[in-house]
Structure formats: C-alpha cells, structure tokens
Write a protein that holds these residues in place. Structure first.
Motif, PDB file in Angstrom:
ATOM      1  N   ILE A 144      74.886  56.287 -17.745  1.00 47.80           N
ATOM      2  CA  ILE A 144      75.705  57.359 -18.309  1.00 47.80           C
ATOM      3  C   ILE A 144      75.415  57.393 -19.798  1.00 47.80           C
ATOM      4  CG2 ILE A 144      78.041  58.158 -18.802  1.00 47.80           C
ATOM      5  CD1 ILE A 144      78.975  57.003 -16.213  1.00 47.80           C
ATOM      6  N   LYS A 145      74.706  58.415 -20.228  1.00 52.17           N
ATOM      7  CA  LYS A 145      74.283  58.488 -21.625  1.00 52.17           C
ATOM      8  C   LYS A 145      75.415  58.924 -22.538  1.00 52.17           C
ATOM      9  CE  LYS A 145      70.949  61.358 -20.938  1.00 52.17           C
ATOM     10  NZ  LYS A 145      69.766  62.218 -21.165  1.00 52.17           N
ATOM     11  N   THR A 146      76.182  59.950 -22.114  1.00 45.15           N
ATOM     12  CA  THR A 146      77.242  60.502 -22.958  1.00 45.15           C
ATOM     13  C   THR A 146      78.496  60.716 -22.125  1.00 45.15           C
ATOM     14  OG1 THR A 146      75.596  61.671 -24.281  1.00 45.15           O
ATOM     15  CG2 THR A 146      77.903  62.333 -24.548  1.00 45.15           C
ATOM     16  N   ASN A 147      79.584  60.115 -22.529  1.00 44.00           N
ATOM     17  CA  ASN A 147      80.856  60.269 -21.832  1.00 44.00           C
ATOM     18  C   ASN A 147      81.586  61.523 -22.303  1.00 44.00           C
ATOM     19  OD1 ASN A 147      81.258  57.702 -20.152  1.00 44.00           O
ATOM     20  ND2 ASN A 147      80.631  56.889 -22.138  1.00 44.00           N
TER      21      ASN A 147
ATOM     22  N   ILE B  70      72.848  63.375 -15.322  1.00 47.92           N
ATOM     23  CA  ILE B  70      72.475  62.074 -14.783  1.00 47.92           C
ATOM     24  C   ILE B  70      71.121  61.650 -15.323  1.00 47.92           C
ATOM     25  CG2 ILE B  70      71.922  60.815 -12.667  1.00 47.92           C
ATOM     26  CD1 ILE B  70      73.774  62.771 -11.201  1.00 47.92           C
ATOM     27  N   ASP B  71      71.030  60.442 -15.821  1.00 51.87           N
ATOM     28  CA  ASP B  71      69.755  59.858 -16.220  1.00 51.87           C
ATOM     29  C   ASP B  71      69.330  58.912 -15.102  1.00 51.87           C
ATOM     30  OD1 ASP B  71      67.538  58.948 -17.440  1.00 51.87           O
ATOM     31  OD2 ASP B  71      68.544  57.898 -19.063  1.00 51.87           O
ATOM     32  N   GLY B  72      68.518  59.422 -14.191  1.00 49.25           N
ATOM     33  CA  GLY B  72      68.127  58.655 -13.014  1.00 49.25           C
ATOM     34  C   GLY B  72      67.977  59.585 -11.833  1.00 49.25           C
ATOM     35  N   PRO B  73      67.975  59.045 -10.622  1.00 51.16           N
ATOM     36  CA  PRO B  73      67.836  59.892  -9.432  1.00 51.16           C
ATOM     37  C   PRO B  73      69.061  60.766  -9.237  1.00 51.16           C
ATOM     38  CG  PRO B  73      68.349  57.645  -8.800  1.00 51.16           C
ATOM     39  CD  PRO B  73      68.090  57.613 -10.271  1.00 51.16           C
ATOM     40  N   PRO B  74      68.933  61.892  -8.547  1.00 54.02           N
ATOM     41  CA  PRO B  74      70.092  62.748  -8.290  1.00 54.02           C
ATOM     42  C   PRO B  74      71.180  62.003  -7.534  1.00 54.02           C
ATOM     43  CG  PRO B  74      68.052  63.892  -7.769  1.00 54.02           C
ATOM     44  CD  PRO B  74      67.685  62.462  -8.011  1.00 54.02           C
ATOM     45  N   ALA B  75      72.427  62.286  -7.873  1.00 56.27           N
ATOM     46  CA  ALA B  75      73.558  61.643  -7.206  1.00 56.27           C
ATOM     47  C   ALA B  75      73.804  62.306  -5.853  1.00 56.27           C
ATOM     48  CB  ALA B  75      74.805  61.743  -8.072  1.00 56.27           C
ATOM     49  N   SER B  76      74.301  61.525  -4.913  1.00 56.24           N
ATOM     50  CA  SER B  76      74.635  62.076  -3.603  1.00 56.24           C
ATOM     51  C   SER B  76      76.031  62.700  -3.600  1.00 56.24           C
ATOM     52  CB  SER B  76      74.548  60.989  -2.530  1.00 56.24           C
ATOM     53  OG  SER B  76      75.417  59.907  -2.836  1.00 56.24           O
TER      54      SER B  76
ATOM     55  N   THR C 222      70.826  66.902 -11.252  1.00 58.28           N
ATOM     56  CA  THR C 222      71.017  65.949 -12.342  1.00 58.28           C
ATOM     57  C   THR C 222      71.978  66.458 -13.412  1.00 58.28           C
ATOM     58  OG1 THR C 222      69.096  66.818 -13.526  1.00 58.28           O
ATOM     59  CG2 THR C 222      68.724  64.973 -12.006  1.00 58.28           C
ATOM     60  N   ARG C 223      72.363  67.724 -13.344  1.00 54.04           N
ATOM     61  CA  ARG C 223      73.312  68.283 -14.309  1.00 54.04           C
ATOM     62  C   ARG C 223      74.440  68.957 -13.525  1.00 54.04           C
ATOM     63  NH1 ARG C 223      74.001  73.220 -17.274  1.00 54.04           N
ATOM     64  NH2 ARG C 223      74.875  72.826 -19.354  1.00 54.04           N
ATOM     65  N   HIS C 224      75.672  68.549 -13.801  1.00 54.15           N
ATOM     66  CA  HIS C 224      76.822  69.017 -13.034  1.00 54.15           C
ATOM     67  C   HIS C 224      77.891  69.573 -13.978  1.00 54.15           C
ATOM     68  CE1 HIS C 224      75.321  66.898  -9.414  1.00 54.15           C
ATOM     69  NE2 HIS C 224      74.866  66.045 -10.314  1.00 54.15           N
ATOM     70  N   THR C 225      78.504  70.676 -13.587  1.00 55.54           N
ATOM     71  CA  THR C 225      79.572  71.263 -14.386  1.00 55.54           C
ATOM     72  C   THR C 225      80.759  71.613 -13.505  1.00 55.54           C
ATOM     73  OG1 THR C 225      78.876  73.566 -14.122  1.00 55.54           O
ATOM     74  CG2 THR C 225      77.862  72.325 -15.928  1.00 55.54           C
TER      75      THR C 225
ATOM     76  N   THR D  83      78.365  58.855  -7.302  1.00 56.66           N
ATOM     77  CA  THR D  83      77.979  57.985  -6.201  1.00 56.66           C
ATOM     78  C   THR D  83      76.538  58.282  -5.803  1.00 56.66           C
ATOM     79  OG1 THR D  83      80.261  57.994  -5.365  1.00 56.66           O
ATOM     80  CG2 THR D  83      78.533  57.213  -3.865  1.00 56.66           C
ATOM     81  N   TYR D  84      75.729  57.229  -5.697  1.00 59.53           N
ATOM     82  CA  TYR D  84      74.330  57.376  -5.323  1.00 59.53           C
ATOM     83  C   TYR D  84      74.109  56.974  -3.870  1.00 59.53           C
ATOM     84  CZ  TYR D  84      73.474  57.852 -10.314  1.00 59.53           C
ATOM     85  OH  TYR D  84      73.494  58.284 -11.606  1.00 59.53           O
ATOM     86  N   GLU D  85      73.023  57.461  -3.308  1.00 58.89           N
ATOM     87  CA  GLU D  85      72.711  57.168  -1.909  1.00 58.89           C
ATOM     88  C   GLU D  85      72.578  55.673  -1.672  1.00 58.89           C
ATOM     89  OE1 GLU D  85      69.412  58.498   1.470  1.00 58.89           O
ATOM     90  OE2 GLU D  85      69.369  59.337  -0.551  1.00 58.89           O
ATOM     91  N   SER D  86      72.171  54.929  -2.691  1.00 54.33           N
ATOM     92  CA  SER D  86      72.009  53.484  -2.568  1.00 54.33           C
ATOM     93  C   SER D  86      73.351  52.757  -2.478  1.00 54.33           C
ATOM     94  CB  SER D  86      71.242  52.947  -3.775  1.00 54.33           C
ATOM     95  OG  SER D  86      71.947  53.199  -4.975  1.00 54.33           O
ATOM     96  N   GLY D  87      74.450  53.470  -2.751  1.00 52.82           N
ATOM     97  CA  GLY D  87      75.772  52.853  -2.725  1.00 52.82           C
ATOM     98  C   GLY D  87      76.331  52.537  -4.100  1.00 52.82           C
ATOM     99  N   ILE D  88      75.512  52.676  -5.143  1.00 53.02           N
ATOM    100  CA  ILE D  88      75.972  52.423  -6.508  1.00 53.02           C
ATOM    101  C   ILE D  88      76.966  53.500  -6.929  1.00 53.02           C
ATOM    102  CG2 ILE D  88      75.242  52.509  -8.929  1.00 53.02           C
ATOM    103  CD1 ILE D  88      72.842  50.922  -8.233  1.00 53.02           C
ATOM    104  N   VAL D  89      78.072  53.082  -7.548  1.00 52.75           N
ATOM    105  CA  VAL D  89      79.099  54.000  -8.043  1.00 52.75           C
ATOM    106  C   VAL D  89      79.288  53.743  -9.533  1.00 52.75           C
ATOM    107  CG1 VAL D  89      81.508  54.707  -7.890  1.00 52.75           C
ATOM    108  CG2 VAL D  89      80.257  54.081  -5.810  1.00 52.75           C
ATOM    109  N   MET D  90      79.296  54.812 -10.324  1.00 52.06           N
ATOM    110  CA  MET D  90      79.491  54.697 -11.768  1.00 52.06           C
ATOM    111  C   MET D  90      80.605  55.626 -12.211  1.00 52.06           C
ATOM    112  SD  MET D  90      75.551  54.480 -13.161  1.00 52.06           S
ATOM    113  CE  MET D  90      76.113  53.842 -14.740  1.00 52.06           C
ATOM    114  N   TYR D  91      81.352  55.204 -13.235  1.00 51.85           N
ATOM    115  CA  TYR D  91      82.441  55.993 -13.792  1.00 51.85           C
ATOM    116  C   TYR D  91      82.206  56.215 -15.281  1.00 51.85           C
ATOM    117  CZ  TYR D  91      85.096  54.803  -9.562  1.00 51.85           C
ATOM    118  OH  TYR D  91      85.520  54.641  -8.267  1.00 51.85           O
TER     119      TYR D  91
END
Length: 237
Positions: free
Chosen positions: A124-127, A145-151, A177-180, A199-207
């Motif tokens: 997460i580059k900018t909150n 998103i800086d990385g793969p697209p989120a699921s 990768t960009r959500h509004t 939430t990513y397909e790999s199961g990783i969750v970020m806030y």
C-alpha cells in the motif's frame, strides 16, 4: 567371434548401461513476499557411479551467480541422490531462474533445466488522506494496487462495509489495479473514517490506515473554493 585351430569360437559379453541424470528437477513456482520457498532436485545414481555432490545455481541474464548454499542428502540403499534448497522469508530479489547440477564420481556433470521462481509483491503506497466534502455534492475515494490485481476490494466507513447503492458506485480501472468509490449527494452521516481492505487470490489480506472525510454545509463554511463540488479521497495500494 574368433578362429582357433580352424574352429570358430564365439564369446558373448553383457554390457549393462546404468542411466544417470536428473530424474526430478526443481519446479517453477510462485511465492509471496515473506513466505518460504523449497526446491528439490533428485539425480539418478547407479551404485558404481554415485553422485558425489549436488549444487544449486541462480542464472541472471545468462551469467551464473556464485554457488548457492545447499543441503545434500544421499539416500543410502537406493539408486538416487537428492538435494533440497530452502529459502525462508523470500524477498522480491530472490525471484529468478534456478537449477541444480549433479557431479558423479567419474566426474560427469549433469544440470537440470531452469525453474522459474516468481515472487509476488504487495504494498500500500498511499493511504487515504483527510478530505473535505460539501453537503449535497459528491466525493470520490480512490486507491491503487502496487502488485498483482486484487481478487476483492472493500471499502469501510467506521468499520462498516460500504456496499454498492444508488449513492455509492464502485469502479475498477487499469486491469484491476486502480479502484474508486464515488459517494453522491453527500449527507452528514457520510462523514468519518474510511479505510480499504484488499484481498488477493493467494489469500493475503491488506488494510489501509484511516482517512477522514469531513462534511460541510457550504463552500463559505470551509473557507476555500471547490471545483465542481468534488472531494477526492485517495488510497494507493
């Protein structure tokens, strides 16, 4: 066949060819930053020409890095030798092409083909920042998103999920990768803290951390002007 005193004598010899080579090469795989990666290499090793050593290498731009640290285990009583390479807490620099090389007692050297290790990176580059909205106008909240697209992407207002509605429109751009989320006809109840969950397909969750949306009755109350009555809250992932 040979002739001895006019008698042809035939002798037979049996030649046994025992195969050597990499029976199970390391496999390509994708891992997440911070996780561990395990690569295995199994070489066929006949009893009269056992594997003396298995080494690991990383190939970058066709040039070989120095030999990697390896753990070699000889499976006694079986015609194979194997090696396992383990890297814990993988970082993005670990990604690349890896292969193993088996050296036999007779000095024969055989290498496996490359295994491509991809390290998925998330950040997460900018909150969300603190923004101001005008009652009855709209506010647009954005993150990238800086990385793969989120699921899955979710927005929260004071810990309650903001669902899509007539006043809340969620849109994804740039291949996910960009959500509004656009909040129209701002109400006083819209003010407060907002954050996003990815939430990513790999199961990783970020806030993200909280961003605050303030609602005012008019531009005069805020003390400065708005262009088009739009406030923007940004969250870059």
């Amino acid at each position: 066949t040979a002739s001895y005193n006019g008698v042809n004598v035939t002798a037979e010899a049996t030649i046994t060819v025992r195969p050597i080579g990499i029976a199970i090469p390391p496999a390509s795989q994708t891992v997440n930053v911070g996780e561990a990666v395990t690569m295995s290499c199994v070489a066929v090793s006949p009893q009269d020409n056992e594997v003396s050593k298995i080494r690991w290498f990383k190939s970058i731009k066709e040039a070989l890095d120095p030999e990697l640290t390896e753990e070699v285990t000889t499976m006694l009583g079986t015609p194979t030798s194997n090696s396992t390479f383990i890297e814990s807490n993988v970082q993005t620099s670990f990604g690349g092409r890896y292969y193993c090389r088996a050296t036999y007692i007779d000095k024969t050297v055989i290498s496996s083909y490359n295994a491509n290790i991809i390290v998925a990176f998330y950040d997460i580059k900018t909150n969300p920042g603190n923004v101001v909205g005008i009652l009855g106008h709209e506010a647009t909240l954005t993150f990238e998103i800086d990385g793969p697209p989120a699921s899955a992407v979710q927005w929260y207002h004071e810990r309650a999920e903001v669902a899509s509605s007539l006043r809340h429109t969620r849109v994804s751009y740039q291949i996910g990768t960009r959500h509004t989320i656009k909040i129209s006809s701002l109400e006083l109840s819209d003010k407060g803290n907002y954050y996003c969950k990815v939430t990513y397909e790999s199961g990783i969750v970020m806030y993200s951390t909280n961003g605050t949306l303030e609602i005012y009755y008019s531009v005069m109350e805020v003390g400065y002007s708005f262009v088009g009555g739009t406030a923007t809250l940004t969250c870059n992932v």
